[in-house]
Design a protein around this motif. Structure first.
Motif, PDB file in Angstrom:
ATOM      1  N   LEU A  23       8.265   0.091 -19.417  1.00  0.00           N
ATOM      2  CA  LEU A  23       9.694  -0.231 -19.469  1.00  0.00           C
ATOM      3  C   LEU A  23      10.346   0.510 -20.632  1.00  0.00           C
ATOM      4  O   LEU A  23      11.464   1.042 -20.502  1.00  0.00           O
ATOM      5  N   PHE A  24       9.661   0.561 -21.763  1.00  0.00           N
ATOM      6  CA  PHE A  24      10.162   1.315 -22.917  1.00  0.00           C
ATOM      7  C   PHE A  24      10.302   2.801 -22.567  1.00  0.00           C
ATOM      8  O   PHE A  24      11.301   3.441 -22.913  1.00  0.00           O
ATOM      9  N   LEU A  25       9.292   3.357 -21.891  1.00  0.00           N
ATOM     10  CA  LEU A  25       9.342   4.767 -21.486  1.00  0.00           C
ATOM     11  C   LEU A  25      10.486   5.014 -20.511  1.00  0.00           C
ATOM     12  O   LEU A  25      11.148   6.053 -20.562  1.00  0.00           O
ATOM     13  N   PHE A  26      10.719   4.056 -19.623  1.00  0.00           N
ATOM     14  CA  PHE A  26      11.828   4.185 -18.671  1.00  0.00           C
ATOM     15  C   PHE A  26      13.164   4.243 -19.401  1.00  0.00           C
ATOM     16  O   PHE A  26      14.025   5.089 -19.096  1.00  0.00           O
ATOM     17  N   VAL A  27      13.354   3.361 -20.370  1.00  0.00           N
ATOM     18  CA  VAL A  27      14.592   3.364 -21.161  1.00  0.00           C
ATOM     19  C   VAL A  27      14.735   4.682 -21.922  1.00  0.00           C
ATOM     20  O   VAL A  27      15.829   5.260 -22.009  1.00  0.00           O
ATOM     21  N   LEU A  28      13.620   5.191 -22.454  1.00  0.00           N
ATOM     22  CA  LEU A  28      13.628   6.459 -23.177  1.00  0.00           C
ATOM     23  C   LEU A  28      14.037   7.611 -22.254  1.00  0.00           C
ATOM     24  O   LEU A  28      14.859   8.456 -22.629  1.00  0.00           O
ATOM     25  N   VAL A  29      13.469   7.629 -21.057  1.00  0.00           N
ATOM     26  CA  VAL A  29      13.803   8.678 -20.088  1.00  0.00           C
ATOM     27  C   VAL A  29      15.273   8.609 -19.690  1.00  0.00           C
ATOM     28  O   VAL A  29      15.950   9.635 -19.577  1.00  0.00           O
ATOM     29  N   PRO A  77      18.318   9.836 -10.670  1.00  0.00           N
ATOM     30  CA  PRO A  77      18.956   8.651 -10.081  1.00  0.00           C
ATOM     31  C   PRO A  77      18.087   7.942  -9.040  1.00  0.00           C
ATOM     32  O   PRO A  77      18.001   6.707  -9.039  1.00  0.00           O
ATOM     33  N   LYS A  78      17.442   8.699  -8.159  1.00  0.00           N
ATOM     34  CA  LYS A  78      16.574   8.087  -7.146  1.00  0.00           C
ATOM     35  C   LYS A  78      15.369   7.432  -7.798  1.00  0.00           C
ATOM     36  O   LYS A  78      14.970   6.318  -7.417  1.00  0.00           O
ATOM     37  N   MET A  79      14.777   8.102  -8.795  1.00  0.00           N
ATOM     38  CA  MET A  79      13.638   7.532  -9.507  1.00  0.00           C
ATOM     39  C   MET A  79      14.031   6.221 -10.184  1.00  0.00           C
ATOM     40  O   MET A  79      13.305   5.220 -10.113  1.00  0.00           O
ATOM     41  N   ALA A  80      15.204   6.204 -10.837  1.00  0.00           N
ATOM     42  CA  ALA A  80      15.672   5.011 -11.533  1.00  0.00           C
ATOM     43  C   ALA A  80      15.986   3.879 -10.553  1.00  0.00           C
ATOM     44  O   ALA A  80      15.633   2.717 -10.801  1.00  0.00           O
ATOM     45  N   ALA A  81      16.632   4.216  -9.449  1.00  0.00           N
ATOM     46  CA  ALA A  81      16.978   3.196  -8.450  1.00  0.00           C
ATOM     47  C   ALA A  81      15.719   2.568  -7.863  1.00  0.00           C
ATOM     48  O   ALA A  81      15.657   1.344  -7.662  1.00  0.00           O
ATOM     49  N   ASN A  82      14.714   3.382  -7.583  1.00  0.00           N
ATOM     50  CA  ASN A  82      13.461   2.864  -7.036  1.00  0.00           C
ATOM     51  C   ASN A  82      12.759   1.943  -8.031  1.00  0.00           C
ATOM     52  O   ASN A  82      12.217   0.904  -7.666  1.00  0.00           O
TER      53      ASN A  82
END
Length: 311
Positions: A23-29, A77-82
């Motif tokens: 989740l931290f890596l996702f926020v960083l990305v 955007p697609k990666m984040a939405a998924n």
């Protein structure tokens, strides 16, 4: 194995898992993505608005920023939405679009970087003839040629990839659709296609790379012959940003497309793909802005206008 209709959705396993570190890596990305989109959009805006930047060199730079802007928008955007929704499916049409756009931009950027190296060669080796050898007509031809060659390659790869029958196992161990990853799921022999695509990718990488090497060999020869130390420093400063971008782009591209199959793994592929689809587009505007006084001057001027309008 059971064959499925090509209209069945694929499943993107993604880059992140449902854990706190991920989740931290996702926020960083997502933070990096926002900065990348802002930086590239701002680069395009500054070049468009500041008359001092209305030169072939900066026009080509604006096209590089446009390609990076579209590349990030095509993938993240697609990666984040998924990831947020938990729905990891992607339609064949969406998958084909991602392949087309990513290959178009990858191939187009190869030739665009070669065009930028020619521009630097003319500026340093033939400064008095720059307006003749690097005129706006040639600039437009090189730009349109870069987009066209990239689009032709992208259309061919997307159409060929989606033409295969796919098996019941439709899980793609990636965070977006890439041709090589998708072909692994095909229920037929794809060796001929893979060999042709490998040759095509090598040519799309090596032809522009050879042109870049020729340009910089001539530049280096000219710089060595310069008597003025100040002239040498200026020449190196002019080329350093472009060389850094070329190194980042070709390093990731060669690692992705020119490795033997025996050295490939899904995790390595995802890391390298994240590097050139997310990290490199963030670095490019920073590299050009931090090392370029004209871009920094245009940014300062733009900030001054914004402050005046607020007042």
């Amino acid at each position: 194995m059971e064959k499925r209709n090509v209209t069945s959705d694929f499943i993107l396993l993604g880059l992140f898992k449902d854990t706190r570190p991920h989740l931290f890596l996702f926020v960083l990305v997502m933070t990096m993505t926002t900065a990348s989109l802002t930086g590239n959009a701002l680069t395009i805006l500054l070049i468009h608005q500041d008359s001092r930047l209305h030169t072939p060199m900066y026009f080509l730079l604006s096209q590089l920023s446009l390609m990076d802007l579209i590349l990030v928008s095509n993938v993240v955007p697609k990666m984040a939405a998924n990831y947020v929704s938990g729905m990891k499916s992607i339609s064949p049409a969406g998958c084909g679009l991602q392949i087309f756009v990513s290959v178009t931009l990858g191939g187009g950027e190869c030739f665009l970087l070669a065009s930028m190296s020619y521009d630097r060669y003319v500026a340093i080796c033939h400064p008095l003839r720059y307006s003749v050898l690097m005129n706006w007509r040639l600039c437009w031809q090189m730009t349109l040629g870069s987009w066209f060659l990239g689009a032709a390659d992208g259309l061919m790869q997307a159409a060929a990839t989606l033409s295969f029958p796919y098996c019941s196992a439709r899980e793609i161990d990636h965070f977006f659709c890439e041709g090589p990853m998708l072909v692994r799921l095909a229920c037929t022999d794809t060796s001929v296609y893979e060999n042709v695509m490998y040759i095509c990718c090598v040519l799309m990488l090596l032809i522009p790379f050879c042109l870049i090497l020729i340009s910089y060999s001539l530049i280096l020869s000219a710089v060595v012959q310069m008597r003025s130390t100040e002239a040498r420093k200026k020449a190196f400063a002019t080329c350093s940003s472009h060389l850094t971008v070329v190194g980042l782009f070709y390093g990731a591209a060669i690692f992705t497309y020119m490795r033997p199959k025996s050295y490939r793994s899904a995790n390595h592929d995802k890391i390298v793909s994240a590097f050139y689809t997310i990290f490199t587009p963030l670095l490019n505007p920073l590299i050009y802005s931090l090392r370029n006084n004209e871009v920094k001057g245009a940014f300062t001027k733009w900030l001054g206008k914004c402050r005046i309008l607020k007042c």
